[in-house]
Scaffold this motif. Structure first.
Motif, PDB file in Angstrom:
ATOM      1  N   ALA A  49       0.835  -1.203   0.000  1.00  0.00           N
ATOM      2  CA  ALA A  49       0.000   0.000   0.000  1.00  0.00           C
ATOM      3  C   ALA A  49       0.870   1.252   0.000  1.00  0.00           C
ATOM      4  N   GLU A  50       0.438   2.261  -0.732  1.00  0.00           N
ATOM      5  CA  GLU A  50       1.215   3.491  -0.872  1.00  0.00           C
ATOM      6  C   GLU A  50       1.383   4.225   0.450  1.00  0.00           C
ATOM      7  N   ILE A  51       0.437   4.065   1.365  1.00  0.00           N
ATOM      8  CA  ILE A  51       0.484   4.781   2.642  1.00  0.00           C
ATOM      9  C   ILE A  51       1.749   4.435   3.434  1.00  0.00           C
ATOM     10  N   HIS A  52       2.327   3.252   3.193  1.00  0.00           N
ATOM     11  CA  HIS A  52       3.537   2.866   3.930  1.00  0.00           C
ATOM     12  C   HIS A  52       4.709   3.795   3.615  1.00  0.00           C
ATOM     13  N   ALA A  53       4.762   4.298   2.379  1.00  0.00           N
ATOM     14  CA  ALA A  53       5.845   5.228   2.020  1.00  0.00           C
ATOM     15  C   ALA A  53       5.750   6.507   2.834  1.00  0.00           C
ATOM     16  N   VAL A  54       4.518   6.949   3.103  1.00  0.00           N
ATOM     17  CA  VAL A  54       4.316   8.142   3.930  1.00  0.00           C
ATOM     18  C   VAL A  54       4.728   7.855   5.362  1.00  0.00           C
ATOM     19  N   ASN A  55       4.324   6.690   5.879  1.00  0.00           N
ATOM     20  CA  ASN A  55       4.620   6.358   7.271  1.00  0.00           C
ATOM     21  C   ASN A  55       6.100   6.095   7.523  1.00  0.00           C
ATOM     22  N   LEU A  56       6.806   5.651   6.503  1.00  0.00           N
ATOM     23  CA  LEU A  56       8.229   5.389   6.652  1.00  0.00           C
ATOM     24  C   LEU A  56       9.086   6.637   6.462  1.00  0.00           C
ATOM     25  N   ALA A  57       8.493   7.700   5.942  1.00  0.00           N
ATOM     26  CA  ALA A  57       9.270   8.911   5.643  1.00  0.00           C
ATOM     27  C   ALA A  57       9.780   9.597   6.896  1.00  0.00           C
ATOM     28  N   GLN A  58       8.982   9.574   7.975  1.00  0.00           N
ATOM     29  CA  GLN A  58       9.415  10.103   9.276  1.00  0.00           C
ATOM     30  C   GLN A  58       9.980  11.511   9.192  1.00  0.00           C
ATOM     31  N   GLY A  59       9.100  12.451   8.840  1.00  0.00           N
ATOM     32  CA  GLY A  59       9.491  13.852   8.829  1.00  0.00           C
ATOM     33  C   GLY A  59      10.047  14.353   7.510  1.00  0.00           C
ATOM     34  N   ILE A  60      10.071  13.500   6.488  1.00  0.00           N
ATOM     35  CA  ILE A  60      10.551  13.900   5.168  1.00  0.00           C
ATOM     36  C   ILE A  60       9.358  14.017   4.219  1.00  0.00           C
ATOM     37  N   PRO A  61       9.252  15.086   3.441  1.00  0.00           N
ATOM     38  CA  PRO A  61       8.124  15.232   2.507  1.00  0.00           C
ATOM     39  C   PRO A  61       8.107  14.091   1.491  1.00  0.00           C
ATOM     40  N   VAL A  62       6.902  13.638   1.174  1.00  0.00           N
ATOM     41  CA  VAL A  62       6.717  12.525   0.238  1.00  0.00           C
ATOM     42  C   VAL A  62       5.719  12.942  -0.839  1.00  0.00           C
ATOM     43  N   GLN A  63       6.048  12.663  -2.087  1.00  0.00           N
ATOM     44  CA  GLN A  63       5.123  12.870  -3.187  1.00  0.00           C
ATOM     45  C   GLN A  63       4.232  11.644  -3.305  1.00  0.00           C
ATOM     46  N   VAL A  64       2.912  11.849  -3.319  1.00  0.00           N
ATOM     47  CA  VAL A  64       1.974  10.729  -3.363  1.00  0.00           C
ATOM     48  C   VAL A  64       1.120  10.829  -4.621  1.00  0.00           C
ATOM     49  N   SER A  65       0.379   9.773  -4.882  1.00  0.00           N
ATOM     50  CA  SER A  65      -0.502   9.739  -6.043  1.00  0.00           C
ATOM     51  C   SER A  65      -1.680  10.684  -5.844  1.00  0.00           C
ATOM     52  N   PRO A  66      -2.311  11.113  -6.928  1.00  0.00           N
ATOM     53  CA  PRO A  66      -3.498  11.966  -6.791  1.00  0.00           C
ATOM     54  C   PRO A  66      -4.580  11.320  -5.936  1.00  0.00           C
ATOM     55  N   ARG A  67      -4.762   9.998  -6.059  1.00  0.00           N
ATOM     56  CA  ARG A  67      -5.806   9.333  -5.282  1.00  0.00           C
ATOM     57  C   ARG A  67      -5.500   9.363  -3.797  1.00  0.00           C
ATOM     58  N   LEU A  68      -4.260   9.059  -3.402  1.00  0.00           N
ATOM     59  CA  LEU A  68      -3.929   9.096  -1.983  1.00  0.00           C
ATOM     60  C   LEU A  68      -4.021  10.523  -1.452  1.00  0.00           C
ATOM     61  N   SER A  69      -3.657  11.497  -2.261  1.00  0.00           N
ATOM     62  CA  SER A  69      -3.781  12.890  -1.844  1.00  0.00           C
ATOM     63  C   SER A  69      -5.228  13.232  -1.512  1.00  0.00           C
ATOM     64  N   VAL A  70      -6.155  12.805  -2.343  1.00  0.00           N
ATOM     65  CA  VAL A  70      -7.579  13.057  -2.095  1.00  0.00           C
ATOM     66  C   VAL A  70      -8.038  12.358  -0.823  1.00  0.00           C
ATOM     67  N   LEU A  71      -7.616  11.122  -0.634  1.00  0.00           N
ATOM     68  CA  LEU A  71      -8.026  10.369   0.554  1.00  0.00           C
ATOM     69  C   LEU A  71      -7.468  11.001   1.825  1.00  0.00           C
TER      70      LEU A  71
END
Length: 263
Positions: A49-71
């Motif tokens: 799941a794409e959300i794991h990339a956000v959770n692993l970033a730990q304070g670093i900005p992450v570029q996400v897909s348009p769908r995850l951005s909306v969610l």
């Protein structure tokens, strides 16, 4: 004539109903694709799941897909509207153990999550779990897409959260309510039901809310369950048609429940 289709998706029972006989196959394809896309974006039970990339970033900005951005935007909106009752932060990371020492600095909250377009920044030590609001957002998006692309009336339901779009069928969308009774759900409205569970300490055993969209209906249900005696006033403040069962099985309704079209 209403046609139905039912299947399992994202761990929920999915129900699709359309008002045009020939639209069902294409409508099911649209809804299935949207459910799959949303689950791939933010289901924490999936290792890819794409959300794991956000959770692993730990304070670093992450570029996400348009769908995850909306969610994520929907989840943060629900958090603001409910004062943090509907919280996108994972409980495992936001709750302190009883024996732990209070931190020197305040714990991060949903207010510390930054979303700029499709760039997400979460504080160090924070993990997100937006599954509940994401499912509601998926219901909204799927219903709107079917109505727009196929020009028919549609109802999409995942679990106990549903949304309608397009034209109503003759007689309206008649929805059976948990515990008995029916309600007519207007076109372009949504409804959600939540239960407190056997072990939950809540004045309310079950809450059903009608709102303009499924994200708001689901978030309002969750908030009412937590607010206890203040739930009715909070629901009335937003003019939400709602029906609540208390722990003794008595039914309480807001002023607009008798006229659900007010949603």
């Amino acid at each position: 004539m209403i046609r139905f289709s039912r299947w399992r998706g994202w761990g929920e029972r999915v129900t699709l109903a359309v008002t045009e006989y020939d639209a069902l196959r294409d409508a099911e394809r649209i809804v299935r694709d949207i459910v799959i896309e949303s689950e791939a974006a933010c289901n924490p039970q999936r290792g890819d799941a794409e959300i794991h990339a956000v959770n692993l970033a730990q304070g670093i900005p992450v570029q996400v897909s348009p769908r995850l951005s909306v969610l994520l935007r929907s989840a943060l909106w629900a958090a603001r509207m409910t004062g943090g009752v509907v919280d996108p932060l994972s409980a495992d990371d936001s709750d302190l153990d009883e024996d732990s020492t209070a931190p020197i600095h305040p714990l991060p909250t949903y207010l510390d999550v930054q979303l700029d377009g499709e760039t997400v920044l979460t504080p160090y030590g924070v993990s997100l779990d937006i599954s509940e609001t994401a499912k509601a957002d998926t219901v909204d998006r799927a219903a709107a897409a079917v109505a727009r692309d196929l020009e028919c009336g549609v109802l999409v339901r995942m679990g106990e959260t549903m949304a309608t779009a397009g034209n109503c069928p003759a007689g309206g969308w008649q929805i059976d309510l948990p515990g008995g009774g029916t309600v007519e759900l207007p076109a372009g409205a949504a409804m959600s039901t939540r239960t407190a569970g056997d072990s939950a300490e809540s004045l309310w055993r079950e809450v059903t809310v009608i709102a303009a969209d499924a994200v708001w209906a689901d978030a309002a249900c969750a908030t009412a369950l937590r607010r206890g005696l203040g739930a009715m006033r909070w629901l009335e403040q937003y003019g939400l048609p709602a029906r609540l069962f208390d722990e003794n099985g008595h039914i309480h309704t807001t002023a607009t429940w008798s006229n659900p079209r007010a949603a």
